[in-house]
Design a protein around this motif. Structure first.
Motif, PDB file in Angstrom:
ATOM      1  N   ASN A  18       7.191 -10.874   6.019  1.00  0.00           N
ATOM      2  CA  ASN A  18       6.374 -11.592   5.195  1.00  0.00           C
ATOM      3  C   ASN A  18       6.857 -11.648   4.009  1.00  0.00           C
ATOM      4  O   ASN A  18       7.645 -12.049   3.107  1.00  0.00           O
ATOM      5  CB  ASN A  18       5.150 -11.121   4.631  1.00  0.00           C
ATOM      6  CG  ASN A  18       4.301 -12.312   3.330  1.00  0.00           C
ATOM      7  OD1 ASN A  18       4.804 -13.477   3.088  1.00  0.00           O
ATOM      8  ND2 ASN A  18       4.235 -11.587   2.288  1.00  0.00           N
ATOM      9  N   LEU A  19       8.296 -10.646   4.481  1.00  0.00           N
ATOM     10  CA  LEU A  19       9.299  -9.869   3.811  1.00  0.00           C
ATOM     11  C   LEU A  19      10.315 -10.693   3.297  1.00  0.00           C
ATOM     12  O   LEU A  19      10.910 -10.433   1.778  1.00  0.00           O
ATOM     13  CB  LEU A  19       9.205  -8.606   3.389  1.00  0.00           C
ATOM     14  CG  LEU A  19       8.086  -7.536   3.154  1.00  0.00           C
ATOM     15  CD1 LEU A  19       8.645  -5.842   3.290  1.00  0.00           C
ATOM     16  CD2 LEU A  19       8.213  -7.374   1.521  1.00  0.00           C
ATOM     17  N   ASP A  22       3.248  -8.190  11.268  1.00  0.00           N
ATOM     18  CA  ASP A  22       3.267  -9.276  10.381  1.00  0.00           C
ATOM     19  C   ASP A  22       3.659  -9.231   8.487  1.00  0.00           C
ATOM     20  O   ASP A  22       4.624  -9.519   8.228  1.00  0.00           O
ATOM     21  CB  ASP A  22       1.431  -9.388   9.856  1.00  0.00           C
ATOM     22  CG  ASP A  22       1.084  -9.317  11.592  1.00  0.00           C
ATOM     23  OD1 ASP A  22       1.391  -8.299  12.264  1.00  0.00           O
ATOM     24  OD2 ASP A  22      -0.086 -10.607  12.011  1.00  0.00           O
ATOM     25  N   PRO A  23       2.770  -7.794   7.541  1.00  0.00           N
ATOM     26  CA  PRO A  23       3.929  -7.696   6.160  1.00  0.00           C
ATOM     27  C   PRO A  23       4.984  -7.674   6.509  1.00  0.00           C
ATOM     28  O   PRO A  23       5.183  -7.759   5.169  1.00  0.00           O
ATOM     29  CB  PRO A  23       2.371  -6.763   6.208  1.00  0.00           C
ATOM     30  CG  PRO A  23       2.112  -5.928   7.108  1.00  0.00           C
ATOM     31  CD  PRO A  23       2.460  -7.007   8.607  1.00  0.00           C
ATOM     32  N   ASP A  65       2.204   0.102   5.488  1.00  0.00           N
ATOM     33  CA  ASP A  65       0.507   0.188   5.392  1.00  0.00           C
ATOM     34  C   ASP A  65       0.210   0.493   6.585  1.00  0.00           C
ATOM     35  O   ASP A  65      -0.924   1.492   7.438  1.00  0.00           O
ATOM     36  CB  ASP A  65       0.099  -1.307   5.528  1.00  0.00           C
ATOM     37  CG  ASP A  65       1.165  -2.038   6.118  1.00  0.00           C
ATOM     38  OD1 ASP A  65       1.854  -2.484   5.123  1.00  0.00           O
ATOM     39  OD2 ASP A  65       1.012  -2.509   7.059  1.00  0.00           O
ATOM     40  N   LEU A 109       0.886  -1.124  -0.285  1.00  0.00           N
ATOM     41  CA  LEU A 109       0.072  -0.407  -0.042  1.00  0.00           C
ATOM     42  C   LEU A 109       1.526   1.314  -0.226  1.00  0.00           C
ATOM     43  O   LEU A 109       0.786   2.573   0.238  1.00  0.00           O
ATOM     44  CB  LEU A 109      -1.291  -0.285   1.149  1.00  0.00           C
ATOM     45  CG  LEU A 109      -1.723  -1.678   1.717  1.00  0.00           C
ATOM     46  CD1 LEU A 109      -2.840  -0.514   2.518  1.00  0.00           C
ATOM     47  CD2 LEU A 109      -2.028  -1.482   0.094  1.00  0.00           C
ATOM     48  N   HIS A 122       4.780  -2.706  11.138  1.00  0.00           N
ATOM     49  CA  HIS A 122       3.437  -2.956  10.856  1.00  0.00           C
ATOM     50  C   HIS A 122       3.682  -4.633  10.481  1.00  0.00           C
ATOM     51  O   HIS A 122       4.783  -4.843  10.367  1.00  0.00           O
ATOM     52  CB  HIS A 122       2.349  -3.376  10.059  1.00  0.00           C
ATOM     53  CG  HIS A 122       1.753  -4.404   9.891  1.00  0.00           C
ATOM     54  ND1 HIS A 122       0.087  -3.883   9.414  1.00  0.00           N
ATOM     55  CD2 HIS A 122       0.614  -4.286  10.947  1.00  0.00           C
ATOM     56  CE1 HIS A 122      -0.784  -5.733   9.568  1.00  0.00           C
ATOM     57  NE2 HIS A 122      -0.269  -5.949  10.341  1.00  0.00           N
ATOM     58  N   ASP A 131      -4.920  -7.541   6.737  1.00  0.00           N
ATOM     59  CA  ASP A 131      -3.084  -8.421   5.779  1.00  0.00           C
ATOM     60  C   ASP A 131      -3.408  -9.762   5.198  1.00  0.00           C
ATOM     61  O   ASP A 131      -2.707 -10.055   3.990  1.00  0.00           O
ATOM     62  CB  ASP A 131      -3.166  -9.379   7.861  1.00  0.00           C
ATOM     63  CG  ASP A 131      -2.043  -8.238   7.766  1.00  0.00           C
ATOM     64  OD1 ASP A 131      -2.277  -7.348   8.167  1.00  0.00           O
ATOM     65  OD2 ASP A 131      -1.608  -8.771   8.930  1.00  0.00           O
ATOM     66  N   ARG A 172      12.996 -12.566  -6.364  1.00  0.00           N
ATOM     67  CA  ARG A 172      12.117 -12.506  -5.517  1.00  0.00           C
ATOM     68  C   ARG A 172      13.015 -12.078  -3.327  1.00  0.00           C
ATOM     69  O   ARG A 172      14.289 -13.146  -3.309  1.00  0.00           O
ATOM     70  CB  ARG A 172      11.212 -13.186  -5.055  1.00  0.00           C
ATOM     71  CG  ARG A 172      10.330 -12.517  -4.091  1.00  0.00           C
ATOM     72  CD  ARG A 172      10.096 -13.502  -3.315  1.00  0.00           C
ATOM     73  NE  ARG A 172      10.684 -14.122  -2.987  1.00  0.00           N
ATOM     74  CZ  ARG A 172      10.941 -13.981  -0.979  1.00  0.00           C
ATOM     75  NH1 ARG A 172      10.721 -12.356  -0.672  1.00  0.00           N
ATOM     76  NH2 ARG A 172      11.075 -14.413  -0.134  1.00  0.00           N
TER      77      ARG A 172
END
Lengths: 387, 387
Positions: free
Chosen positions: B361-362, B357-358, B313, A312, B355, A331, A383
């Motif tokens: 995820n990276l 959580d995201p 975000d 975002l 944040h 999420d 990635r």
């Protein structure tokens, strides 16, 4: 023009759903969501348009691999898209691209630290490798690393022509750094890195033009100083999707580094063209495919693309070819306003991500689709190469 | 209390920098940046605090694995942190956790679609598996899937008690769905999923309390209706890091699902406690370790943690134990205001992500640090499990 999947042979052993979102031959409706989908027709048109435009303007093209992070796409950009090589931002990205067959890589960033420098110097023995500097101490470090490894590096001076990030000031500081590179054992001065990142997404063309005109003046003056000192620039690099026509026609930049042009995103979709209309030089070719997974409220549909499927930092995603609005993302979910209750459970939707680069970094695969059928899946093999 | 690395034996063959950011035994200063660092002492204190608080309140704890996405941490939460099992959000996450030894997994989300349902039904044969529904058609699909696979599933009715996302309304719609589950071959009605996500990050405690009090009333009334129909709730699940004390003392919720408590983040760091002061129930244990890689402008340092290392975000990251400010992030860089030029090239900084959580995820690895030394690295093995 057809796109071949560089990794078709490697798909055995992969499990649908756990490892991959699709296999070649599947219908688009069967793809496991959320995932990244490439409209191959639009993608190929984007690739061809940039190739032809830059060829007409007689500037080289070095596609930015930090956008897509996939060697299959880098390979296509080189074989078919007019690219002389690729750019990336990290040594681990460069290693990934080189391991997967890319032989000419410019790291448009600074590389520091013992481990990274050692890896850089080693990799320079296996491919053409270029890197940027903006500090004299880094020149010494690079020289030491390649002399230790017995390799050589081409080095660009990064100048800050308005982005406000890395890069020395144009003019005398750039000249001093270029001289240091030229004097350093194992290094070759290769030119200037002059990417104006901040200009790319400015909404009005006139603002982008003013920024790039100022940058061109600074770059040009710096080149003159360098020539005066006997230093020539093989590469004068920069340019992005929002300003490519300006650098291409500048007479100063000779190697453009656009990345997003291949995919586009919602933020680039919001900038204006020279005539004040929408920027339509390139088409949306990248989508987050998502599915309506809950519709227990009559006026909103919940789909399965949240912050693990898109980012975002440049705003909410937009629905492609649909006037419904994404109201928010959490999420694991996006909430779509659906006042007329047009959507139903299981409906698949294409979302245009706000910002393609970090969104691509969330996924392991691209699913290439043509005429409603999966034609290829490409691993996003660079990635997460963040180091 | 010591943390063991579940995967110490698997590190051979991994390359520093390319594959992993660190190896056990390295000094924190040698870690390759950017990467996720866990302060193991703070992490263990967080784990123990939640365990002891919920134990004192006699409610079960089912740690949310969607936050950390790592089976090593889920394992620790179960073995040491008082968790009876874990939660996650996707079938691919559940598969990853089960493959890595977690035997009791609740998917706090809806699972739909032929492939996902088949996988879910298969996985239910290998571990205790629970899932949520908010639509009668999904009950039929789940039943068909497990009957085909010859397995059984425990199913919770998800009710929307204020979050505005998935979930049916409390009361009669929830009862109808519970009856459908109870009647469906192969399914067992296991209780209610009543997580109020929107309440978690409300800044004022009084706002969070008002939301959870309203949710508790709705959940309680629904339970009464269910009991009246002869249906009992083994699980009344919900609760997050921002409201855990409210659900724990509600007398209605019996299984809490907190995730962020283990790591904390800048957004949770901005909420207020009951006394109006800062929320200090848990400590920052997760950091993005970054390095100053450019300082060519006197008033700003550029570090190497951009949008590939953290997400925006929930706002920009904050420096830990430092009053300097992150001014902005781009794909590969963060710009830190450094008006007194205190930072130097190569300095390492700990950033608190907006944040957790995201951001988790990276990355592919957590680097566990104690007393300045890397003690363990844990693979984020459910990272990117988005399907």
């Amino acid at each position: 023009m057809s796109v071949t999947c560089a990794n078709t042979d490697d798909l055995s052993g992969l499990e649908l759903g756990y490892d991959v979102p699709a296999f070649p031959g599947m219908a688009e409706a069967e793809i496991i969501t959320p995932c990244l989908v490439i409209d191959l027709d639009a993608f190929e048109r984007n690739i061809a348009r940039m190739r032809d435009y830059l060829s007409d303007h007689q500037v080289r093209f070095r596609a930015h691999g930090k956008m897509h992070k996939a060697s299959a796409i880098a390979d296509y950009q080189i074989s078919t898209g007019g690219a002389c090589g690729i750019c990336c931002q990290k040594i681990s990205e460069a290693e990934s691209f080189v391991r997967n067959g890319i032989e000419d890589v410019l790291i448009t960033n600074q590389i520091r630290g013992t481990t990274r420098l050692r890896r850089l110097a080693t990799l320079a023995g296996t491919a053409r490798l270029l890197v940027c500097v903006d500090d004299p101490s880094n020149v010494e470090e690079l020289s030491h690393a390649v002399m230790t490894a017995g390799t050589r590096l081409e080095v660009l001076v990064e100048i800050d022509c308005g982005a406000g990030r890395c890069g020395v000031a144009p003019g005398a500081p750039a000249l001093a750094l270029a001289r240091a590179i030229d004097d350093a054992p194992g290094l070759s001065f290769a030119g200037l890195q002059a990417y104006h990142g901040r200009a790319q997404h400015m909404r009005d063309f006139s603002d982008r033009r003013a920024e790039i005109e100022a940058a061109v003046t600074q770059v040009s003056e710096t080149i003159t100083m360098l020539y005066g000192a006997g230093l020539s620039c093989d590469i004068v690099g920069g340019g992005g999707t929002g300003t490519y026509s300006l650098e291409a026609s500048s007479g100063v930049y000779n190697e453009l580094q656009c990345g997003s042009y291949a995919f586009m995103d919602a933020d680039y979709g919001a900038i204006r063209a020279a005539d004040g209309g929408g920027f339509r030089d390139f088409e949306n070719a990248l989508f987050v495919l998502t599915e309506v997974m809950s519709h227990s409220k009559p006026d909103r549909a919940i789909c399965d693309a949240g912050l693990k499927a898109l980012t975002l930092d440049s705003g909410l995603p937009k629905l492609f070819e649909d006037d419904l609005e994404v109201l928010g993302c959490s999420d694991e979910h996006a909430v779509i306003g659906d006042p007329e209750c047009r959507l139903a459970l299981g409906d698949k939707l294409r979302l245009i991500p706000g910002h393609c680069d970090p969104t691509c970094n969330l996924h392991d695969w691209y699913v290439g689709v043509r005429d409603g059928v999966v034609e290829c899946i490409w691993p996003i093999d660079a990635r997460g190469k963040v180091f």
